[in-house]
Design a protein around this motif. Structure first.
Motif, PDB file in Angstrom:
ATOM      1  N   ALA A 201      17.920  84.632  39.451  1.00 57.98           N
ATOM      2  CA  ALA A 201      18.395  85.877  38.598  1.00 57.98           C
ATOM      3  C   ALA A 201      19.955  85.870  38.249  1.00 57.98           C
ATOM      4  O   ALA A 201      20.142  86.304  37.171  1.00 57.98           O
ATOM      5  CB  ALA A 201      17.963  87.287  39.276  1.00 57.98           C
TER       6      ALA A 201
ATOM      7  N   ASN B 161      16.121  83.021  27.649  1.00 55.69           N
ATOM      8  CA  ASN B 161      14.911  83.560  27.511  1.00 55.69           C
ATOM      9  C   ASN B 161      13.803  82.901  27.710  1.00 55.69           C
ATOM     10  O   ASN B 161      12.600  82.883  28.335  1.00 55.69           O
ATOM     11  CB  ASN B 161      14.741  84.162  26.025  1.00 55.69           C
ATOM     12  CG  ASN B 161      15.731  85.454  25.690  1.00 55.69           C
ATOM     13  OD1 ASN B 161      16.002  86.167  26.811  1.00 55.69           O
ATOM     14  ND2 ASN B 161      16.073  85.510  24.637  1.00 55.69           N
TER      15      ASN B 161
ATOM     16  N   ARG C  38      13.407  82.592  31.646  1.00 58.34           N
ATOM     17  CA  ARG C  38      12.804  83.502  32.191  1.00 58.34           C
ATOM     18  C   ARG C  38      11.257  83.403  31.933  1.00 58.34           C
ATOM     19  O   ARG C  38      10.587  83.814  32.949  1.00 58.34           O
ATOM     20  CB  ARG C  38      13.143  84.739  31.160  1.00 58.34           C
ATOM     21  CG  ARG C  38      14.746  85.130  31.686  1.00 58.34           C
ATOM     22  CD  ARG C  38      14.924  86.629  30.762  1.00 58.34           C
ATOM     23  NE  ARG C  38      16.514  86.928  30.988  1.00 58.34           N
ATOM     24  CZ  ARG C  38      16.633  88.195  30.752  1.00 58.34           C
ATOM     25  NH1 ARG C  38      16.056  89.066  30.408  1.00 58.34           N
ATOM     26  NH2 ARG C  38      18.078  88.419  30.777  1.00 58.34           N
TER      27      ARG C  38
ATOM     28  N   PHE D 156       8.678  82.887  35.030  1.00 61.62           N
ATOM     29  CA  PHE D 156       7.564  83.894  35.196  1.00 61.62           C
ATOM     30  C   PHE D 156       6.220  83.301  35.156  1.00 61.62           C
ATOM     31  O   PHE D 156       5.393  83.982  35.589  1.00 61.62           O
ATOM     32  CB  PHE D 156       7.929  85.068  34.256  1.00 61.62           C
ATOM     33  CG  PHE D 156       7.266  86.422  34.514  1.00 61.62           C
ATOM     34  CD1 PHE D 156       7.263  87.225  35.871  1.00 61.62           C
ATOM     35  CD2 PHE D 156       6.018  86.377  33.838  1.00 61.62           C
ATOM     36  CE1 PHE D 156       6.429  88.363  35.834  1.00 61.62           C
ATOM     37  CE2 PHE D 156       5.404  87.868  34.018  1.00 61.62           C
ATOM     38  CZ  PHE D 156       5.551  88.664  35.115  1.00 61.62           C
TER      39      PHE D 156
ATOM     40  N   TYR E 270       8.231  86.640  39.387  1.00 64.92           N
ATOM     41  CA  TYR E 270       7.757  88.050  39.393  1.00 64.92           C
ATOM     42  C   TYR E 270       9.089  88.800  39.994  1.00 64.92           C
ATOM     43  O   TYR E 270       9.654  89.536  39.511  1.00 64.92           O
ATOM     44  CB  TYR E 270       6.586  88.412  40.202  1.00 64.92           C
ATOM     45  CG  TYR E 270       6.346  89.708  40.449  1.00 64.92           C
ATOM     46  CD1 TYR E 270       5.676  90.567  39.451  1.00 64.92           C
ATOM     47  CD2 TYR E 270       6.649  90.550  41.725  1.00 64.92           C
ATOM     48  CE1 TYR E 270       5.552  91.929  39.451  1.00 64.92           C
ATOM     49  CE2 TYR E 270       6.393  91.799  41.810  1.00 64.92           C
ATOM     50  CZ  TYR E 270       6.033  92.544  40.844  1.00 64.92           C
ATOM     51  OH  TYR E 270       5.531  93.864  40.891  1.00 64.92           O
TER      52      TYR E 270
ATOM     53  N   VAL F 202      12.325  88.665  37.998  1.00 62.00           N
ATOM     54  CA  VAL F 202      12.293  89.526  36.753  1.00 62.00           C
ATOM     55  C   VAL F 202      12.868  90.932  37.182  1.00 62.00           C
ATOM     56  O   VAL F 202      13.885  91.588  36.617  1.00 62.00           O
ATOM     57  CB  VAL F 202      11.157  89.562  35.955  1.00 62.00           C
ATOM     58  CG1 VAL F 202      11.036  90.643  35.007  1.00 62.00           C
ATOM     59  CG2 VAL F 202      10.770  88.170  35.199  1.00 62.00           C
TER      60      VAL F 202
END
Length: 303
Positions: free
Chosen positions: A100, A112, A115, A119, A182, A185
């Motif tokens: 993160a 992006n 990410r 995820f 998870y 994010v």
């Protein structure tokens, strides 16, 4: 709202309170029916000897709990559960925070993409992930052992899910891979809300990225960290049941048994429902106690 109530006529206040009560009643009824009553019923059933298949119940008091504390398989399952709680929580939190921070504070153009990439495992079914890692750990044709043999580390190749020494570590890695994205994010959402001016001021003062992380980032998202600690406890308990069922079913010789799988086995395999409910009571107490302890330990540093 408080000031408005002072000037509100008594009749209007009464109508308002009645309206609020009526609006809350359906939710309270559903909560009582599906949460409070089942929880109470678990405690009550733990006092009985019952197969779960017949109407006949025999009240035996605390005998299920006495038997439980003399059950070596129960203690093995409890130790395995605590190991996964500690191992998965610590590693998942560290990795999620690292990724993160790296994605929010770096200038990568592919932010992006990463990410979505991190995820993605959380979107997959637990069964799919369990089967995937079972194939990775397969002793003869699995990717992990094949890789070790390919780089000349034949001595390290072993039956990862077939050995009591490695099976919990192997399951833990699969659980961590599934959960990291998870929580990453969640932490990123908190980090995005931190003012960039704080980091700019720290740069001017000559603070390193490492110092900024522990002096600015961690304190600013401490509330989120506290919440995710409770999430870790509940999710690890639930996920351990699913991963063990898919990957090992408690093998080898009960070495990967956890509390929820042992409870399930007693209830639906051994038809010993009262004993299974006693295990459920212990699970409830363990989860509740850990949640309180984590809340107390992190309360002083709450930002």
């Amino acid at each position: 709202m408080t000031n408005l109530k002072k000037y509100m006529p008594k009749k209007q206040q009464t109508r308002r309170n009645i309206a609020i009560t009526v609006s809350l009643l359906p939710a309270l009824a559903l909560y009582a029916l599906f949460v409070i009553y089942p929880t109470f019923n678990v405690f009550r059933t733990s006092m009985y000897q019952w197969s779960g298949l017949s109407k006949q119940k025999t009240f035996i008091g605390f005998e299920n709990f006495i038997r439980l504390f003399n059950d070596t398989k129960f203690w093995t399952a409890l130790q395995n559960t605590i190991f996964l709680l500690i191992f998965c929580t610590a590693v998942t939190m560290i990795l999620a925070l690292f990724f993160a921070a790296a994605l929010t504070q770096s200038k990568l153009k592919e932010k992006n993409f990463y990410r979505v990439l991190f995820f993605f495992p959380n979107v997959l079914s637990i069964v799919v992930i369990g089967v995937l890692f079972s194939n990775i750990y397969e002793p003869n044709m699995g990717i992990l052992n094949s890789l070790l043999r390919g780089i000349g580390l034949n001595n390290l190749a072993q039956p990862w899910l077939g050995s009591g020494k490695t099976v919990l570590w192997a399951i833990g890695v699969a659980m961590i891979w599934q959960a990291v994205g998870y929580y990453m994010v969640m932490y990123m959402a908190g980090m995005d809300g931190i003012s960039p001016e704080l980091y700019e001021a720290a740069d001017i003062d000559g603070a390193s990225k490492f110092v900024q992380f522990f002096k600015i980032t961690i304190p600013m998202i401490w509330g989120i960290l506290r919440v995710t600690l409770v999430f870790f406890i509940t999710s690890t308990l639930n996920m351990s049941f699913l991963f063990v069922n898919v990957m090992t079913d408690g093998a080898p010789n009960g070495s990967s048994e956890v509390l929820l799988t042992y409870m399930y086995r007693q209830a639906f395999t051994n038809a010993n429902f009262g004993y299974a409910m006693a295990i459920a009571v212990i699970i409830f107490i363990v989860a509740f106690a850990l949640a309180i302890i984590s809340n107390i330990l992190t309360k002083k540093n709450d930002a």
